[in-house]
Design an enzyme around this catalytic site. Structure first.
Site, PDB file in Angstrom:
ATOM      1  N   SER A 203      48.876  36.364  38.451  1.00 31.11           N
ATOM      2  CA  SER A 203      49.175  35.861  39.988  1.00 31.11           C
ATOM      3  C   SER A 203      50.209  34.226  39.206  1.00 31.11           C
ATOM      4  O   SER A 203      51.423  34.795  40.465  1.00 31.11           O
ATOM      5  CB  SER A 203      48.338  34.825  40.058  1.00 31.11           C
ATOM      6  OG  SER A 203      46.655  35.291  40.484  1.00 31.11           O
TER       7      SER A 203
ATOM      8  N   GLN B 134      26.688  51.547  52.768  1.00 28.06           N
ATOM      9  CA  GLN B 134      26.415  51.476  53.361  1.00 28.06           C
ATOM     10  C   GLN B 134      25.219  53.004  54.760  1.00 28.06           C
ATOM     11  O   GLN B 134      24.628  53.095  54.218  1.00 28.06           O
ATOM     12  CB  GLN B 134      26.265  50.199  53.750  1.00 28.06           C
ATOM     13  CG  GLN B 134      24.582  49.417  54.126  1.00 28.06           C
ATOM     14  CD  GLN B 134      23.767  48.517  53.059  1.00 28.06           C
ATOM     15  OE1 GLN B 134      24.836  48.992  52.036  1.00 28.06           O
ATOM     16  NE2 GLN B 134      22.486  48.887  52.969  1.00 28.06           N
TER      17      GLN B 134
ATOM     18  N   GLU C  60      49.883  43.076  44.462  1.00 22.49           N
ATOM     19  CA  GLU C  60      50.318  41.940  45.393  1.00 22.49           C
ATOM     20  C   GLU C  60      50.460  40.448  45.965  1.00 22.49           C
ATOM     21  O   GLU C  60      50.931  40.487  47.153  1.00 22.49           O
ATOM     22  CB  GLU C  60      51.338  42.877  46.678  1.00 22.49           C
ATOM     23  CG  GLU C  60      51.678  44.778  46.622  1.00 22.49           C
ATOM     24  CD  GLU C  60      52.699  44.837  45.500  1.00 22.49           C
ATOM     25  OE1 GLU C  60      53.497  43.772  46.298  1.00 22.49           O
ATOM     26  OE2 GLU C  60      52.422  46.026  45.169  1.00 22.49           O
TER      27      GLU C  60
ATOM     28  N   THR D  89      47.347  37.516  45.011  1.00 23.86           N
ATOM     29  CA  THR D  89      45.826  37.868  45.542  1.00 23.86           C
ATOM     30  C   THR D  89      45.571  37.697  46.899  1.00 23.86           C
ATOM     31  O   THR D  89      46.160  36.681  47.147  1.00 23.86           O
ATOM     32  CB  THR D  89      44.930  37.483  44.153  1.00 23.86           C
ATOM     33  OG1 THR D  89      45.759  35.595  44.548  1.00 23.86           O
ATOM     34  CG2 THR D  89      45.162  38.068  42.707  1.00 23.86           C
TER      35      THR D  89
HETATM   36  C1  LIG Z   1      45.877  49.027  39.627  1.00 24.28           C
HETATM   37  C2  LIG Z   1      46.770  47.505  39.456  1.00 24.28           C
HETATM   38  C3  LIG Z   1      48.030  48.161  39.505  1.00 24.28           C
HETATM   39  C4  LIG Z   1      49.196  46.993  39.078  1.00 24.28           C
HETATM   40  N1  LIG Z   1      50.620  47.331  39.184  1.00 24.28           N
HETATM   41  C5  LIG Z   1      51.165  46.585  39.165  1.00 24.28           C
HETATM   42  C6  LIG Z   1      52.251  46.698  39.234  1.00 24.28           C
HETATM   43  O1  LIG Z   1      53.150  47.954  39.342  1.00 24.28           O
HETATM   44  N2  LIG Z   1      53.414  45.868  38.727  1.00 24.28           N
HETATM   45  C7  LIG Z   1      53.084  45.095  38.145  1.00 24.28           C
HETATM   46  O2  LIG Z   1      54.151  44.656  37.740  1.00 24.28           O
HETATM   47  N3  LIG Z   1      52.076  44.061  38.330  1.00 24.28           N
HETATM   48  C8  LIG Z   1      51.178  45.463  38.316  1.00 24.28           C
HETATM   49  N4  LIG Z   1      49.700  44.662  38.576  1.00 24.28           N
HETATM   50  C9  LIG Z   1      49.644  43.827  38.189  1.00 24.28           C
HETATM   51  C10 LIG Z   1      49.155  42.438  39.095  1.00 24.28           C
HETATM   52  O3  LIG Z   1      49.977  42.476  40.293  1.00 24.28           O
HETATM   53  C11 LIG Z   1      48.076  41.984  38.730  1.00 24.28           C
HETATM   54  O4  LIG Z   1      46.932  41.966  38.372  1.00 24.28           O
HETATM   55  C12 LIG Z   1      47.898  40.210  40.423  1.00 24.28           C
HETATM   56  O5  LIG Z   1      49.170  40.437  40.380  1.00 24.28           O
HETATM   57  C13 LIG Z   1      46.977  39.990  39.754  1.00 24.28           C
HETATM   58  O6  LIG Z   1      47.037  39.021  38.111  1.00 24.28           O
HETATM   59  P1  LIG Z   1      45.902  38.942  37.030  1.00 24.28           P
HETATM   60  O7  LIG Z   1      45.210  40.670  37.061  1.00 24.28           O
HETATM   61  O8  LIG Z   1      46.392  38.270  35.925  1.00 24.28           O
HETATM   62  O9  LIG Z   1      44.892  37.543  37.939  1.00 24.28           O
HETATM   63  P2  LIG Z   1      45.316  36.242  37.687  1.00 24.28           P
HETATM   64  O10 LIG Z   1      46.583  35.929  37.785  1.00 24.28           O
HETATM   65  O11 LIG Z   1      45.276  35.936  36.163  1.00 24.28           O
HETATM   66  O12 LIG Z   1      44.155  36.135  38.869  1.00 24.28           O
HETATM   67  C14 LIG Z   1      42.579  35.902  38.938  1.00 24.28           C
HETATM   68  C15 LIG Z   1      42.161  35.527  40.006  1.00 24.28           C
HETATM   69  O13 LIG Z   1      42.159  33.981  39.665  1.00 24.28           O
HETATM   70  C16 LIG Z   1      42.605  33.252  40.990  1.00 24.28           C
HETATM   71  N5  LIG Z   1      44.051  32.765  40.907  1.00 24.28           N
HETATM   72  C17 LIG Z   1      45.565  32.735  40.107  1.00 24.28           C
HETATM   73  N6  LIG Z   1      45.883  31.512  40.219  1.00 24.28           N
HETATM   74  C18 LIG Z   1      45.246  30.848  41.244  1.00 24.28           C
HETATM   75  C19 LIG Z   1      45.570  30.077  42.678  1.00 24.28           C
HETATM   76  N7  LIG Z   1      46.394  29.341  42.254  1.00 24.28           N
HETATM   77  N8  LIG Z   1      44.923  29.373  43.347  1.00 24.28           N
HETATM   78  C20 LIG Z   1      43.455  30.667  44.182  1.00 24.28           C
HETATM   79  N9  LIG Z   1      43.233  31.155  42.823  1.00 24.28           N
HETATM   80  C21 LIG Z   1      44.365  32.039  41.718  1.00 24.28           C
HETATM   81  C22 LIG Z   1      43.587  35.097  41.580  1.00 24.28           C
HETATM   82  O14 LIG Z   1      43.486  34.812  42.786  1.00 24.28           O
HETATM   83  C23 LIG Z   1      42.071  35.568  40.828  1.00 24.28           C
HETATM   84  O15 LIG Z   1      41.180  35.528  41.823  1.00 24.28           O
HETATM   85  C24 LIG Z   1      48.698  45.883  38.811  1.00 24.28           C
HETATM   86  C25 LIG Z   1      47.331  45.578  38.915  1.00 24.28           C
HETATM   87  C26 LIG Z   1      46.322  46.509  39.162  1.00 24.28           C
HETATM   88  C27 LIG Z   1      44.965  46.054  39.023  1.00 24.28           C
END
Ligand SMILES: Cc1cc2nc3c(=O)[nH]c(=O)nc-3n(C[C@H](O)[C@H](O)[C@H](O)COP(=O)(O)OP(=O)(O)OC[C@H]3O[C@@H](n4cnc5c(N)ncnc54)[C@H](O)[C@@H]3O)c2cc1C
Lengths: 379, 94
Positions: A129, A330, A357, A359
């Site tokens: 994120s 369901q 894109e 969360t």
């Molecule tokens: C199937 C899939 C395809 C993907 N494809 C790509 C791709 O093509 N290119 C690419 O660059 N990335 C890609 N990603 C990565 C994706 O963009 C990230 O998983 C996403 O941005 C979330 O980051 P994270 O997984 O590190 O979660 P984190 O950022 O660690 O978040 C974990 C949780 O904490 C919450 N959180 C974090 N910060 C805050 C805040 N400030 N306030 C409130 N809540 C917060 C989030 O909402 C979430 O619930 C892909 C991911 C998946 C699962």
């Protein structure tokens, strides 16, 4: 190369989605592969270059038609739709808007025709994120840059020819186009995903990768503010429509089943508690599609409202996609939990949309701020 | 009015429009006052996605095209810098 008209592309996609993609989506999901022949057909029909202006060989499709195209493809197969999100929205649309003419002339014709596939390499193990905290680095060299680092979760990196890579030089973020066959580029496939299983997700490892000056996208320091944000703006629009697509598919599964399956001597659709789920699904799908169209109109007008309209559409449609697919499981009962019916796959695919894109939580933060600015009484 | 005064008046108008747009889009819960020289990103008044909206706003409001080499976060980081950039672009296009 003969550019196709938007209406032709849409008509072709409708037939292809129904006849070819929908029947095979379960198999793509099981095997974790989107066959090259499918990608080739999408490319040849102009789907992958749908939004690229005709000058570079695309169909020059507008935002609303592109939304419909995304729904048509996404309703049939989420992994195929993800190719549009990544290649067409995140890469092509961003280059059209933000790249120099030199980059456009060099890469867009091949991307529009699908001769080359692009992917979007922003995320890292410690930069999700908080994407601006990437640690993949670039340093200036005499006639270009050298990149080092490791990208994670990169959809289609396993098969892509071009990577739009974001890197930092002591906090100054810039974007680069990196050819797959550049020495020092390696991909490592990632498997075991909840959804998007046929999207060839991989890690991208960059070791002393030399990138020519001309492959810098935008200016030094434009990487996050302008390039990544432009890409995510387009990616979110695509995901908003992806939510409508999945929810519509689940709605059709749910309604079909509820009118056929009988329990207690009547169709289950006659039970009021089932009707509640169906009614909510119908209403939510309609509402999500309208929010997407509203975002599409704002984009077509190049309105400054388009960013927030897109955030709201993405947040709502991914949320309702999750609810509608859960209700579809369901309504189908045991069959909803079985991979001989599409409901369980739709349920898994929908959850992904709440994470990629930006969360749902990040959308909520932005939407709440918009709420305070717009609705708090000033006096 | 001599031409310098007209130019200054023009710049003041540009600054007022940009200031108004930034104010309307500043993070709602901030209590700080916006000054023209403030770096709006570093001060946390707006997030980086706002840079894109600023670009669209500037191009549509002042009928200019911001060339590629001007699209850096720095050029959009304060009311003062954006005003200077718009005035220069308008002067260049007559
Ligand atoms: C199937 C899939 C395809 C993907 N494809 C790509 C791709 O093509 N290119 C690419 O660059 N990335 C890609 N990603 C990565 C994706 O963009 C990230 O998983 C996403 O941005 C979330 O980051 P994270 O997984 O590190 O979660 P984190 O950022 O660690 O978040 C974990 C949780 O904490 C919450 N959180 C974090 N910060 C805050 C805040 N400030 N306030 C409130 N809540 C917060 C989030 O909402 C979430 O619930 C892909 C991911 C998946 C699962």
């Amino acid at each position: 190369m003969s550019a196709r008209r938007p209406a032709e592309v849409l008509d072709w996609a409708r037939a292809f989605a129904e006849e070819e993609l929908a029947p095979s989506a379960g198999e793509f999901d099981r095997t974790g592969q989107l066959p090259g022949s499918v990608i080739r057909q999408l490319a040849d029909a102009g789907v992958l270059g749908a939004v690229v202006p005709p000058r570079w060989g695309g169909a020059g499709m507008d935002a609303l038609d592109y939304g419909e195209l995304t729904e048509v493809v996404g309703k049939a197969c989420s992994s195929t739709r993800a190719l549009l999100t990544v290649h067409t929205s995140l890469v092509c649309e961003t280059l059209v808007e933000r790249a120099s003419d030199r980059i456009k002339d060099k890469y867009l014709p091949d991307l529009a025709s699908g001769r080359r596939i692009g992917c979007f390499a922003l995320s890292e193990a410690d930069a999700g994120s908080d994407a601006a905290s990437v640690t993949t680095s670039y340093t200036r060299q005499r006639d270009g840059f050298v990149l080092n680092g490791r990208k994670k979760w990169i959809s289609f990196a396993g098969i892509a020819d071009l990577f739009l890579v974001f890197a930092t030089d002591n906090g100054v973020l810039s974007a680069f186009l990196v050819d797959r066959d550049t020495p020092g580029v390696r991909t490592a496939p990632m498997t075991g995903f909840l959804g998007n299983r046929a999207t060839h997700i991989a890690e991208v490892v960059l070791t002393d990768v030399a990138v020519p000056e001309e492959n810098l996208v935008g200016r030094i320091g434009a990487g996050f503010g302008f390039i990544a944000n432009t890409a995510l703006f387009h990616g979110r629009y695509s995901i908003a429509w992806a939510g409508v697509a999945i929810a519509q598919a689940a709605l059709e599964e749910m309604c079909t089943y509820a009118t056929r399956r009988e329990q207690f001597g009547v169709q289950i659709g006659a039970h009021q508690l089932v009707q509640k789920m169906v009614a909510d699904a119908v209403t939510n799908v309609d509402a999500a599609r309208e929010l997407c169209r509203q975002a599409g109109r704002a984009r077509a007008e190049r309105s400054v409202e388009a960013v927030m309209r897109t955030n709201i559409a993405k947040y709502f449609s991914s949320t309702i996609a999750q609810q509608v697919t859960s209700d579809a499981v369901q309504v189908l009962g045991g069959n909803g939990c079985w991979d001989q019916y599409p409901a369980e796959r739709l349920f898994r695919e929908a959850k992904i949309l709440e994470i990629i894109e930006g969360t749902s939580q990040l959308q909520q933060v932005m939407i709440a701020d918009h709420g305070y600015k717009t609705f708090a009484r000033k006096s | 009015m001599n031409s310098e005064a007209v130019e200054q008046d023009g710049a003041a108008g540009i600054a007022a429009d940009i200031r108004g747009f930034v104010r309307a889009n500043m993070t709602a819960l901030t209590t700080a006052e916006l000054r023209d020289e403030d770096n709006i990103f570093e001060k946390g008044f707006v997030t980086s996605i706002f840079a894109m909206q600023l670009l669209v706003f500037i191009e549509s409001t002042f009928d200019v095209t911001v060339p590629d080499d001007h699209i850096t976060l720095r050029n959009f980081s304060s009311v003062e810098l954006m005003t200077g950039m718009v005035a220069k672009l308008k002067a260049a296009t007559g």
